[in-house]
Design an enzyme around this catalytic site. Structure first.
Site, PDB file in Angstrom:
ATOM      1  N   VAL A  39      62.138  27.813  48.928  1.00  0.00           N
ATOM      2  CA  VAL A  39      63.096  27.749  47.818  1.00  0.00           C
ATOM      3  C   VAL A  39      63.222  26.290  47.384  1.00  0.00           C
ATOM      4  CG1 VAL A  39      65.432  28.209  47.014  1.00  0.00           C
ATOM      5  CG2 VAL A  39      64.370  29.735  48.692  1.00  0.00           C
ATOM      6  N   ASP A  48      66.293  27.543  52.315  1.00  0.00           N
ATOM      7  CA  ASP A  48      65.113  27.141  53.070  1.00  0.00           C
ATOM      8  C   ASP A  48      64.146  26.433  52.119  1.00  0.00           C
ATOM      9  OD1 ASP A  48      62.744  26.958  54.487  1.00  0.00           O
ATOM     10  OD2 ASP A  48      62.906  28.947  55.388  1.00  0.00           O
ATOM     11  N   HIS A  49      64.006  25.129  52.283  1.00  0.00           N
ATOM     12  CA  HIS A  49      63.217  24.342  51.334  1.00  0.00           C
ATOM     13  C   HIS A  49      61.707  24.573  51.478  1.00  0.00           C
ATOM     14  CE1 HIS A  49      63.324  21.742  48.046  1.00  0.00           C
ATOM     15  NE2 HIS A  49      63.364  20.556  48.618  1.00  0.00           N
ATOM     16  N   ARG A  50      61.304  25.336  52.482  1.00  0.00           N
ATOM     17  CA  ARG A  50      59.883  25.692  52.578  1.00  0.00           C
ATOM     18  C   ARG A  50      59.480  26.600  51.430  1.00  0.00           C
ATOM     19  NH1 ARG A  50      59.369  28.425  58.312  1.00  0.00           N
ATOM     20  NH2 ARG A  50      61.246  29.430  57.450  1.00  0.00           N
TER      21      ARG A  50
END
Length: 450
Positions: free
Chosen positions: A425, A421-423
């Site tokens: 990580v 999850d690029h939010r």
């Protein structure tokens, strides 16, 4: 079929009990009524099943908690009922079953279950941090899994718009204690509508889609589980910005160790030694090194999980998927992991999982290598923030460093596909974690596990 024992709430008179939808796993917030096995007026013996319910994880039979009469059915087949909501009125003759015997106002239903409440099929008796008090027909609880409060108006709008609990938990709140206000919810809904493609497919019937089929085509309606999987996959992709990093691991020594020890392992444990417990072991060690992978996202808050509970995606005979969870994987030996995984997979494929078997996962592994796939881009199981796909182990020529210099030799290699999850990580953390798993597999502590 799993049997769950009902929770009870005092209601109306001293001879009547409001039967509530029981809790069926930490992440299960609602269930669908499949079938009433009894009708109003039936005399029912204690522990006799009175209805069947289905969640997105398992189907369960709900037994009667005491001998008595089913006075009134409050919810009908097909209705989705929140955990804790009344589903029926049960009449008993012995008023001492109600506890202290005090009269109850007709306008109230106590929010606490009797202490005798316990699952017939599971020994899970962990306390619930926040009482989930619900009103009939309301799908959104007063509190979410992180304890955030939802007002009656917000819950009403959420139910009307068919918002899932996962969606509600990811809505940033501007109210007190991060609460979601009416305006927060309306803003989210406006954005949601603008980003969703309009489609009339959900209202189609088999008859109405004949125009899309060609002669000889077969029209197959999605079953309940497949519909839920589809909805959750779409919701995950809509909510989470997915990024995937790929790492190649040289597992030549791991393959040789397994071949050497699998016979002795089977004699010791009674089960075969697969690669799955080795993968779980490596992931658990990597999580200990990078604990910020073992988190959940709720709105604008990050919950760092203490327990390392690793879910394993298991393909079912009917083509669907379920994810049983290995609890406290970091605390188990390789033998204990193998036994636990063997039991979970067996129960999953035979429809024998308990609600607790699929609850509380903090990270997930998907073994796409079992289908001879090399790599993939798996979808994250919210509210987790990462998932690892392990590819097939294949023999490949590779350049290795030796005392005599570089040499080309045949090695056993595999790809690890880490989606996160690029939010929360970033690429550095996501990539370093995948590399750590590869390092643990390449430098597995064979002496410790032998």
């Amino acid at each position: 079929m799993v049997v769950q024992k009902l929770s009870l709430h005092k209601n109306i008179s001293m001879k009547e009990l409001a039967i509530a939808m029981p809790k069926m796993g930490e992440s299960v917030m609602e269930a669908t009524i499949i079938k009433w096995l009894k009708k109003e007026g039936d005399e029912i013996a204690e522990a006799e099943s009175i209805l069947e319910v289905a969640t997105d994880k398992v189907d369960s039979e709900i037994p009667a908690p005491y001998t008595g009469k089913l006075k009134k059915i409050l919810v009908q087949v097909g209705q989705v009922v929140a955990v804790g909501a009344p589903i029926a009125i049960f009449e008993v003759e012995d008023t001492t079953l109600l506890g202290n015997g005090q009269s109850i106002s007709q306008s109230k239903i106590a929010s606490q279950a009797l202490p005798a409440t316990k699952s017939f099929a599971s020994s899970d008796s962990r306390p619930v941090k926040h009482t989930v008090q619900l009103h009939e027909r309301t799908a959104c609880p007063l509190y979410d899994t992180a304890g955030r409060f939802y007002s009656p108006l917000v819950r009403y709008i959420a139910q009307k718009e068919s918002l899932s609990l996962e969606e509600m938990e990811n809505i940033p709140g501007t109210g007190k204690d991060n609460r979601v206000t009416k305006q927060d919810l309306l803003t989210y809904l406006a954005h949601r509508r603008s980003t969703q493609r309009s489609s009339s497919y959900s209202n189609l019937t088999i008859e109405s889609i004949q125009q899309y089929a060609k002669p000889g085509d077969e029209i197959i309606p999605m079953d309940r589980v497949r519909k839920i999987i589809a909805e959750r996959m779409v919701a995950a992709m809509h909510t989470v910005p997915h990024v995937t990093s790929f790492v190649e691991a040289d597992v030549t020594e791991l393959v040789a160790w397994r071949e050497k020890n699998k016979l002795a392992f089977k004699q010791k444990t009674g089960i075969g030694l697969t690669y799955t417990p080795l993968f779980v072991k490596a992931v658990a060690q990597a999580i200990q090194k990078f604990p910020l992978i073992n988190v959940s996202v709720v709105g604008e808050y990050i919950i760092k999980r203490k327990a390392i509970n690793i879910g394993l995606a298991v393909a079912l005979p009917d083509g669907n998927l379920i994810v049983p969870v290995v609890k406290n994987a970091d605390q188990l030996t390789l033998s204990e992991l193998a036994i636990c995984i063997h039991k979970l997979v067996h129960n999953a494929r035979h429809g024998q999982l308990l609600p607790d078997d699929i609850a509380d996962g903090t990270y997930t592994i998907s073994n796409i290598g079992s289908f001879q796939n090399l790599m993939g881009t798996p979808i994250i199981m919210q509210p987790q923030v990462a998932i690892l796909a392990v590819g097939s182990i294949v023999k490949k020529p590779a350049v290795i460093e030796t005392a005599q210099g570089e040499q080309i030799t045949i090695r056993h290699q595999m790809y690890l596909s880490h989606t996160y999850d690029h939010r929360v990580v970033d690429g550095a953390l996501g990539g370093q974690f995948a590399k750590a798993v590869a390092d643990y597999l390449e430098k597995f502590d064979f002496a410790k596990e032998s």
